[in-house]
Design an enzyme around this catalytic site. Sequence first.
Site, PDB file in Angstrom:
ATOM      1  N   ASP A  14       0.815  -1.224   0.000  1.00 42.81           N
ATOM      2  CA  ASP A  14       0.000   0.000   0.000  1.00 42.81           C
ATOM      3  C   ASP A  14       0.849   1.274   0.000  1.00 42.81           C
ATOM      4  OD1 ASP A  14      -2.085  -1.868   0.371  1.00 42.81           O
ATOM      5  OD2 ASP A  14      -1.936  -1.689   2.541  1.00 42.81           O
ATOM      6  N   GLU A 187     -11.308   0.528  -3.476  1.00 39.78           N
ATOM      7  CA  GLU A 187     -10.664   0.933  -2.222  1.00 39.78           C
ATOM      8  C   GLU A 187      -9.382   1.699  -2.546  1.00 39.78           C
ATOM      9  OE1 GLU A 187      -9.498  -2.628  -0.121  1.00 39.78           O
ATOM     10  OE2 GLU A 187      -8.816  -3.594  -1.955  1.00 39.78           O
TER      11      GLU A 187
END
Length: 539
Positions: A14, A187
């Site tokens: 991420d 997301e």
Amino acid sequence: MTIANPVLPGFHPDPSMIRVGDTYYIASSTFEWWPGVRIHESKDLAHWNYVGSALDRVSQLDMRGNPSSGGIWAPDLSYADGRFWLIFTDVKTVNGAFKDCVNYLVTADDIRGPWSDPIRLNGVGFDASLFHDDDGRKYLVQQTWDHREYHHAFNGITITELDVDTMRLMPETTRTLWEGTDVKVTEGPHLYKINGWYYLFAAEGGTQYEHQESVARSRTLDALSFEVMPNNPLIGNYDAPDGYLQKQGHGALVDTPAGEWYYASLCGRPWRHETEPSHGVRGWCTLGRETSIQKIEWDADGWPYVVGGRAGTRYVPAPKDAILTEAPEDHSQHDEFDADVLGPDWNTLRVPFDEHMGRVGGGSLTLRGQGSLCNLFELSLIARRWQAFDFDAETKVSFDPKTYMAMAGLTNYYSDLFWSWAFVTYDERRRTRVIEVAQNDNGDYTSFLKDDAIAVPDGADVWLRTCVRTSTYTYEYSFDGDTWHEIPVKLDAKVLSDDYVAQRYGGFFTGGFVGLAAVDVSGYGEEAVFDHFDYRELA
């Protein structure tokens, strides 16, 4: 100069990448591992150095009892108004309908800290990011979680304005910017304003092999005003099973001083057993989700694309204005435990290393036995990431238990449900210390040696070593540090992979670790003394 992917090997998912002047920074997720949010810096995008973690005080973060793969999800790093801003999510529930997540904001004048105590923002959804508009307004952009079983759980990307005077969100301004594509699982949003357009980058498809990054844009931040990129997705490996890099998506965009563009993305590098078909079993990512960087260009209509194709490439040209950054060639580590604090490679679970776990300094690490390696509250374990497919790690331990309930040794660890270790304990029938190897596979605990556990000579210390060779690994022991003996147990490394864990548990977001642990489930706190630790990556 060439960027060789992944740029951050081993469990660095991420990535949130920014540039401040001539320096690039990446913040990555840490989940239940302490300290929270790792930050790296570079001036060339190819070579990166760890500069610290933003969340290093209990006043900032309380993860005691958090489930495995809960904790810190998808931090967002930004720079505005002369300071660094960091949004992070603390997730308290992994399985089931709810996530029970809270989003926080911390700031710092210097990337190395100190970072402020957190401001609690909301719990609407995870993967939140902070967008600083050019008119001075700020917005929290986030995935939105819907717990209702008759709705899809990923309920689009919402935006909420942040009052910069009070540092509080204004819920009345909340609106849905984009509902995502039919790929779903939308997301990881990041919002950018480029040439009068608001560009929304968001991950879709989930975090496994269907993972990808989608792009949409709008002239305004009005509700549902974003149009999807015609040649979407930007990046993804769902249809490229033979690529060296897999699972790419969920990342951040950055420009160089000279006007080039790059995109940092999470990725995985799977391996397969020789008996497994290449297109039937996508593979096992024992190093977890790593960080890669791809070069971006823009087409005539103002849409971004990955140079070399949406599957990305292993090798990428570095920026033309790159400034060479010195960084270690590998991540080997040797620790004699001379310092009175743990070095930057070490991590603990959920809480910082403290007197309840043990003490360090003066040439040794003492671990005080607490709960088992399944414990979410009281655990004496320090560990470091697997950052290579092939490595050796060893230690020397002095330990004199008087019960089988006390154990200390060397562990390969994914989570409380998936781990193994070689350890010293006590065999009450033989009235001697022994070396055993055990594995926990989703709660299925196996002692491999049993009655053949290796007897430890009276007064002897024990050297333990693990030899990881991509698909399998073993443990070895020595009583003098020179003559080593392989323990006749060969373990399948896939048990410590995201992909294996995903078959059995909803939290599969970290990666393999190797480390030292002491357990005493009798509750008397037997102590083990470790003389050194050596992690050596093999070419």
